[in-house]
Scaffold this motif. Sequence first.
Motif, PDB file in Angstrom:
ATOM      1  N   LYS A   1      50.749 -68.650  16.278  1.00 23.77           N
ATOM      2  CA  LYS A   1      50.869 -69.773  15.353  1.00 23.77           C
ATOM      3  C   LYS A   1      51.892 -69.489  14.260  1.00 23.77           C
ATOM      4  O   LYS A   1      52.665 -70.356  13.860  1.00 23.77           O
ATOM      5  CB  LYS A   1      49.506 -70.091  14.721  1.00 23.77           C
ATOM      6  CG  LYS A   1      49.559 -71.199  13.679  1.00 23.77           C
ATOM      7  CD  LYS A   1      50.089 -72.500  14.293  1.00 23.77           C
ATOM      8  CE  LYS A   1      50.212 -73.590  13.238  1.00 23.77           C
ATOM      9  NZ  LYS A   1      51.482 -73.524  12.531  1.00 23.77           N
TER      10      LYS A   1
ATOM     11  N   LEU B   1      42.986 -74.013  15.550  1.00 24.30           N
ATOM     12  CA  LEU B   1      42.128 -73.175  16.399  1.00 24.30           C
ATOM     13  C   LEU B   1      42.197 -71.709  15.965  1.00 24.30           C
ATOM     14  O   LEU B   1      41.167 -71.017  15.943  1.00 24.30           O
ATOM     15  CB  LEU B   1      42.559 -73.297  17.863  1.00 24.30           C
ATOM     16  CG  LEU B   1      42.325 -74.650  18.538  1.00 24.30           C
ATOM     17  CD1 LEU B   1      42.798 -74.601  19.987  1.00 24.30           C
ATOM     18  CD2 LEU B   1      40.852 -75.035  18.476  1.00 24.30           C
TER      19      LEU B   1
ATOM     20  N   PHE C   1      47.770 -78.005  16.067  1.00 22.42           N
ATOM     21  CA  PHE C   1      46.440 -77.941  16.670  1.00 22.42           C
ATOM     22  C   PHE C   1      46.093 -76.499  17.002  1.00 22.42           C
ATOM     23  O   PHE C   1      44.967 -76.044  16.763  1.00 22.42           O
ATOM     24  CB  PHE C   1      46.396 -78.798  17.935  1.00 22.42           C
ATOM     25  CG  PHE C   1      45.066 -78.787  18.628  1.00 22.42           C
ATOM     26  CD1 PHE C   1      43.962 -79.399  18.051  1.00 22.42           C
ATOM     27  CD2 PHE C   1      44.901 -78.147  19.847  1.00 22.42           C
ATOM     28  CE1 PHE C   1      42.726 -79.380  18.677  1.00 22.42           C
ATOM     29  CE2 PHE C   1      43.677 -78.128  20.479  1.00 22.42           C
ATOM     30  CZ  PHE C   1      42.583 -78.743  19.901  1.00 22.42           C
ATOM     31  N   ALA C   2      47.066 -75.753  17.538  1.00 24.03           N
ATOM     32  CA  ALA C   2      46.855 -74.336  17.822  1.00 24.03           C
ATOM     33  C   ALA C   2      46.592 -73.574  16.530  1.00 24.03           C
ATOM     34  O   ALA C   2      45.796 -72.630  16.504  1.00 24.03           O
ATOM     35  CB  ALA C   2      48.066 -73.756  18.546  1.00 24.03           C
TER      36      ALA C   2
ATOM     37  N   LEU D   1      40.177 -71.326  12.685  1.00 20.87           N
ATOM     38  CA  LEU D   1      38.750 -71.459  12.969  1.00 20.87           C
ATOM     39  C   LEU D   1      38.226 -70.232  13.713  1.00 20.87           C
ATOM     40  O   LEU D   1      37.115 -69.759  13.464  1.00 20.87           O
ATOM     41  CB  LEU D   1      38.494 -72.723  13.785  1.00 20.87           C
ATOM     42  CG  LEU D   1      38.696 -74.058  13.054  1.00 20.87           C
ATOM     43  CD1 LEU D   1      38.463 -75.227  14.006  1.00 20.87           C
ATOM     44  CD2 LEU D   1      37.775 -74.165  11.850  1.00 20.87           C
ATOM     45  N   TYR D   2      39.043 -69.711  14.620  1.00 14.61           N
ATOM     46  CA  TYR D   2      38.632 -68.523  15.369  1.00 14.61           C
ATOM     47  C   TYR D   2      38.456 -67.325  14.439  1.00 14.61           C
ATOM     48  O   TYR D   2      37.503 -66.550  14.593  1.00 14.61           O
ATOM     49  CB  TYR D   2      39.674 -68.198  16.445  1.00 14.61           C
ATOM     50  CG  TYR D   2      39.266 -67.045  17.346  1.00 14.61           C
ATOM     51  CD1 TYR D   2      38.492 -67.265  18.479  1.00 14.61           C
ATOM     52  CD2 TYR D   2      39.630 -65.732  17.041  1.00 14.61           C
ATOM     53  CE1 TYR D   2      38.105 -66.214  19.300  1.00 14.61           C
ATOM     54  CE2 TYR D   2      39.249 -64.675  17.845  1.00 14.61           C
ATOM     55  CZ  TYR D   2      38.490 -64.923  18.975  1.00 14.61           C
ATOM     56  OH  TYR D   2      38.093 -63.878  19.770  1.00 14.61           O
TER      57      TYR D   2
ATOM     58  N   MET E   1      46.395 -65.048  18.609  1.00  9.07           N
ATOM     59  CA  MET E   1      46.403 -66.456  18.216  1.00  9.07           C
ATOM     60  C   MET E   1      47.097 -66.646  16.867  1.00  9.07           C
ATOM     61  O   MET E   1      47.912 -67.553  16.690  1.00  9.07           O
ATOM     62  CB  MET E   1      44.974 -66.995  18.154  1.00  9.07           C
ATOM     63  CG  MET E   1      44.291 -67.120  19.501  1.00  9.07           C
ATOM     64  SD  MET E   1      42.593 -67.727  19.365  1.00  9.07           S
ATOM     65  CE  MET E   1      42.865 -69.399  18.782  1.00  9.07           C
TER      66      MET E   1
END
Length: 466
Positions: free
Chosen positions: A323, A201, A197-198, A204-205, A319
């Motif tokens: 990940k 994100l 899930f991270a 997408l970020y 981020m």
Amino acid sequence: MEERTPLLSADRLPINNSLASESSTESSTEVIIRSPDGESQGTTTWYASVFIVINAALGAGLLEFPYAFSKSGGIAAALIVQGILIAFIVGSLFLLAYCSRLKDSSTFPSTIKNICGKRVEVASALCIILYTFGSCITYLIVINDQLSQFFLFVTKDSEFCTRWYLSKTFTLSLSSVLLILPLCYSKKIDFLKYASFAGVLAVLYVIILVIARYINPVNDKADIHITTSPSSFLDVFTVIPTVCFSYQCHVSIIPIYSCMKGRNTKNFAKTVLVAISICLFAYSVSATLGYYTFGDAVKQDILLSYQPPPVDVVVGVLMVAAKTYTTYPILLFCGRVEVEKLWKYAWKLSEETAAKREFVRRCVIATVWFIATLLIALYVPAIAIVIDVLGALAALFIFFFPGMCLMKIAMDYIPAVHTFKRRFLAVAATLFMIIGSFLFGLVIVQSIMDDVAPAATPISNVTICT
């Protein structure tokens, strides 16, 4: 990298090309759930499967796509090549799903084995090992890129790596030993499933960041040079490895399909078409706007192009790094299981005999794998070099192996009385195998030529500080 297929274990392994990837891959055990009418059933709805496929396909290639567009001679040429490849990519996904259903197989290697035989399965296992090994190298390079951006932001000094404690060798080695290596020895990695899930994100970020920074750029656009056409016909082929690497979800598609609720052509078509359309939009938009933001000066990792890095870029950097630290062990896990399978096959070990020294074998494979990938990552300057090779291997998963399966189906499963159908499928299979072989050879040759050419991109143009 998924919304989630069954737990990540030796029965369902993840293969990912991406930062946000954890799709099931391998197994020696087939898990097929059957409904009363005899039709295989899973528990994942088609729209949940869309999320899983996106997870498998959308990831690390996103960072290199703008640079690939630059090398290929501009946006138009790259988009045309990508569009042509997408048609074959989608076709091979349907073909693999059909083969899986035909032989009641739930993983890529087992499908290859059941259709083409043990020797071809061994070949596919070797390709998976090479692919996961190369992907691990890519992730370490990505981690180093993100650490470089972060240190540049903190120190405000472009020569920060001259300090030993901020050098690539020290920071990447130390952080990898502390954050990655301990996770590589686990027999199962289901505890990492929530990291997907991270990962979503993070990806997408990055997409949103590229769009936002095109509208509000960090750098002055006055001196940007945009290429509108390739200088050579061969330039258009340079985008192929990135496209193949970025859309390679074929090893994952069979376990995804086997877990679908209502396994039929209609539901699978909705899953694939929606997922690939979203990936196509995300890759095309981020690559186009990323290229228009920096022009031919775009670096092999788009996040390295934002100099000096503003706060929103640093957030994306952290981020992506976080990940990637959790994605590496998943790739190592996939490769390790394949190595163990080949080891048992080569030495003709029974399951009982192999189980006696499983712990020692697992630790040795994981340690050697980690050290080898780390050493290579320390001396490879940028992700594009590795992605070129991975793109060549991805072409085998997308074209060659599905083509072999189709040829076997045409020869062994289509009645001889259906002459036209057999010939049509045989021609289609031959086309897939020829394209796969051609792209594999072309990408490898291009990669070698780029590495030895005097005009190759200088290291200073693809990294911040080494």
